[in-house]
Write a protein that holds these residues in place. Structure first.
Motif, mmCIF file in Angstrom:
data_model
loop_
_atom_site.group_PDB
_atom_site.id
_atom_site.type_symbol
_atom_site.label_atom_id
_atom_site.label_comp_id
_atom_site.label_asym_id
_atom_site.label_seq_id
_atom_site.Cartn_x
_atom_site.Cartn_y
_atom_site.Cartn_z
ATOM 1 N N LYS A 266 0.859 -1.187 0.000
ATOM 2 C CA LYS A 266 0.000 0.000 0.000
ATOM 3 C C LYS A 266 0.894 1.235 0.000
ATOM 4 C CE LYS A 266 -4.070 -2.023 2.149
ATOM 5 N NZ LYS A 266 -5.005 -2.006 3.298
ATOM 6 N N LEU A 267 0.859 1.950 -1.089
ATOM 7 C CA LEU A 267 1.748 3.098 -1.256
ATOM 8 C C LEU A 267 0.929 4.350 -1.530
ATOM 9 C CD1 LEU A 267 4.503 1.557 -3.575
ATOM 10 C CD2 LEU A 267 4.483 1.693 -1.098
ATOM 11 N N PRO A 268 1.481 5.522 -1.216
ATOM 12 C CA PRO A 268 0.779 6.773 -1.549
ATOM 13 C C PRO A 268 0.635 6.919 -3.058
ATOM 14 C CG PRO A 268 3.019 7.214 -0.761
ATOM 15 C CD PRO A 268 2.747 5.771 -0.502
ATOM 16 N N THR A 269 -0.420 7.573 -3.479
ATOM 17 C CA THR A 269 -0.672 7.786 -4.908
ATOM 18 C C THR A 269 -0.861 9.285 -5.162
ATOM 19 O OG1 THR A 269 -3.025 7.434 -4.544
ATOM 20 C CG2 THR A 269 -1.736 5.512 -5.195
ATOM 21 N N GLY A 270 -1.325 9.629 -6.362
ATOM 22 C CA GLY A 270 -1.643 11.026 -6.654
ATOM 23 C C GLY A 270 -0.479 11.855 -7.133
ATOM 24 N N ALA A 271 0.429 11.240 -7.935
ATOM 25 C CA ALA A 271 1.575 11.993 -8.463
ATOM 26 C C ALA A 271 1.107 13.016 -9.496
ATOM 27 C CB ALA A 271 2.572 11.037 -9.094
#
Length: 668
Positions: A621-626
């Motif tokens: 589970k990684l941050p998104t929204g680049a």
């Protein structure tokens, strides 16, 4: 499957095989100049003539004739013998008697086949023709009078490299092979035409007049210029490597190598560190090994110890460095020297899962933030093969010429969250969809998570198929990740922790200004950026001067051997770390390279098995929204590491092919 008789022996051959392939399956050697297994059939040298029944009563070119049921093939009849002698006689009419001064001498197909299949004399006494030399750049030396017009170089440039800049002008006896405007060949794979050329028309310019093949010691090694893990052979004389040529490995590099792989070797003898140095009054001065070790032992580190691994390292060096850091009470290890800090909790999520062979079978490909021609030229050749089989390629990132048709979607990371519906639908219909994630993605916050979110959207995981691929371009990267060279926050977090003692294991791309308060020990082979920043320099060995284990971008474990000895007082890296551990009172438990490798395999069993490591598959589970544009992590293909920056050939390639400088050639 057709059944044919070859010299009286009946064999079964695969459907679609040619007569030449049928003969080879039967164990018969068929001479050839123009035919090559990885190129299209030209059928223009006529050396592969055989007699085939039923058929016209004349010799036929076996490379272009399909094998069919009930064919009777003769490779040893009087007709075939006379025909081959005639073809060889024609080929030698104009060929110059250059063997004593030709660099192809000793490994020349024309020499070998003229001895085996020639007449032993010529009936022609007319003057030989002459052809002016052509300029093909800093890599390829041309003597076009020797050319027999097999067209292998033309077909390679067009079909494999994808840069159709070599071609033929004029006709018949006047035909000449050239780059049309006589400019440098601008492909990063141009050096392969030297291996393909069956005569001495195209030879290696940096290697010209250096040695004969029988003088050289040949050592199997693994290339470290990128993460593909190209299998190479290092040819050395005395203590110097004179050339690197590819070895055949269909799973990795087939039989190709990039120009950087072939021609970095002249950098192995320049700008070398051959004695220890200690910084005194702000200046590095030569020292003995004992003085250098004493300077390191004088540091009161209190367990605040860290190590940064460079891009060219073998796994044994990294493992020995890890053991030493842990013995001294440290925990900080990092291999992503340029500041990347992507998540490595799942190695499958940072691996080239399709494998290099598998990507050829993909039918829909999405490239994200990558310039494949520079990051991994031999992966680019695989994509070209996929396209020939019908694959379609989409790309997000800065537009570059990848040598094939690409539908560019734009250069904005926000596209990852909302790909055009047409793209999603195309991937939904694909049987073997694949995505390749480049270094530009790993450098952008949130982009790695965005690409992993696309795994389900694009249906990349199917039965016996994983289409999610991360493209590394550092030879030490996957091995370093397996050994734990990745800390939370990467190099920036390490700099913030301000270790009192920092071991730089050949790390030349680090911003050392962030480590001003650390005592920096550089263990490496070139006087490059890392050495300039060091407080103590311990001279190590390059990839050609030590045996080692390497893991390529698809997780393939491979072993390279030692070709030559390191110069001067330089030593193999593992032995430096072992000796240093004694001086620091933290003795390591191995006394030989073999013992070190046994310990490493105990700690990471996958490194003891040659072949693909199994990383499993899980999506963290990684941050998104680049958001924002992707940049290219490679600014100059030819100068990506310390060895290349020391190489005159690579500097010349960079100046001419990247920066457009022109070089006048002296008349010979």
């Amino acid at each position: 499957m057709p059944k044919v008789k070859v010299d009286g022996v009946e064999i079964e051959v695969p459907a679609g095989a040619t007569v030449l392939q049928a003969c080879e399956l039967a164990g018969k050697e068929i001479p050839r100049f123009c035919y090559h297994e990885r190129l299209s059939i030209a059928g223009n040298c006529r050396m592969c003539l055989v007699e085939v029944k039923p058929g016209p009563p004349k010799p036929q070119a076996s490379c272009a004739l399909p094998a069919a049921d009930n064919q009777e093939i003769r490779t040893d009849s009087e007709m075939v013998k006379k025909a081959r002698e005639g073809v060889m006689e024609f080929l030698l009419i104009n060929h110059p008697l250059d063997c004593p001064i030709c660099d192809q001498g000793g490994e020349c197909d024309l020499q070998d086949q003229s001895m085996a299949y020639g007449r032993g004399g010529s009936r022609y006494d007319e003057n030989k023709r002459a052809v002016t030399e052509k300029y093909m750049g800093p890599i390829v030396k041309t003597v076009m009078t020797r050319c027999i017009q097999c067209t292998r170089c033309i077909r390679f440039a067009e079909e494999v490299a994808g840069v159709p800049e070599i071609g033929a002008i004029y006709r018949g006896e006047n035909m000449q092979i050239t780059t049309y405007l006589e400019h440098a060949a601008k492909s990063e794979l141009s050096g392969n035409v030297v291996d393909l050329c069956p005569v001495g028309a195209l030879t290696s310019k940096p290697y010209a007049f250096e040695a004969r093949p029988w003088e050289l010691k040949k050592t199997h090694a693994i290339d470290v210029m990128d993460a593909v893990g190209t299998n190479i052979r290092l040819d050395s004389r005395g203590r110097q490597v004179l050339r690197a040529v590819p070895r055949i490995n269909d799973d990795v590099n087939e039989e190709w190598a990039s120009d950087k792989t072939r021609h970095n070797v002249d950098g192995l003898v320049r700008k070398r560190l051959d004695k220890p140095y200690v910084r005194k009054d702000g200046k590095l001065v030569a020292a003995t090994w004992n003085e250098a070790f004493a300077a390191i032992a004088a540091v009161h580190h209190g367990g605040s110890v860290a190590a940064i691994a460079g891009d060219l390292l073998d796994c044994e060096t990294m493992f020995a460095g890890k053991l030493l850091v842990e013995k001294l009470g440290g925990t900080m290890l990092e291999g992503r020297q340029t500041g990347l800090a992507y998540d490595v909790s799942s190695l499958g999520a940072v691996n080239f899962n399709t494998t290099l062979n598998g990507i050829e079978t993909a039918d829909m490909i999405l490239l994200i933030g990558t310039n494949l021609r520079w990051e991994a030229p031999l992966v680019n050749t695989r994509i070209r093969k996929a396209i020939k089989k019908g694959a379609k390629v989409f790309a997000v990132g800065p537009e570059v010429d990848l040598t094939y048709k690409v539908e560019w979607l734009g250069n904005d990371a926000s596209l990852l969250a909302n790909l055009p519906q047409a793209v999603v639908e195309a991937f939904g219909k694909a049987a073997r969809p694949a995505m390749i994630v480049g270094g530009g993605v790993l450098a952008k916050d949130g982009a790695h998570g965005d690409t992993l979110a696309l795994v389900e959207t694009l249906g990349l995981i199917k039965d016996q198929w994983n289409g999610y691929n991360v493209l590394h371009f550092a030879a030490a990267r996957m091995g370093g990740l397996m050994l734990g060279y990745a800390m939370d926050g990467g190099v920036r977090a390490m700099a913030a922790a301000a270790p009192k003692l920092l071991f730089s294991l050949g790390a030349d791309e680090v911003d050392y200004s962030a480590f001003d308060s650390s005592f920096k020990v550089y263990i490496g082979h070139h006087g490059d950026k890392g050495a300039h920043a060091a407080d103590v320099i311990l001279p190590g060995a390059s990839y050609a001067e030590k045996a080692g284990t390497y893991v390529n971008l698809e997780g393939r474990v491979q072993y390279g051997d030692k070709a030559v000895f390191a110069p001067g007082d330089a030593r193999e890296d593992w032995s430096i770390l072992r000796a240093l551990s004694d001086a620091l009172g933290a003795k390591l438990s191995f006394d030989s390279f073999e013992q070190l490798r046994v310990e490493m395999v105990k700690a990471v069993p996958a490194l003891g098995v040659e072949g693909l490591a199994d990383y499993g598959w899980s999506i963290p589970k990684l941050p998104t929204g680049a958001t924002g544009e992707f940049g290219s992590p490679i600014k100059d293909f030819y100068l990506t590491n310390a060895i290349c920056r020391a190489s005159p050939t690579m500097q010349h390639c960079s100046a001419e092919l990247i920066h457009g400088e022109s070089f006048a050639e002296a008349a010979e």
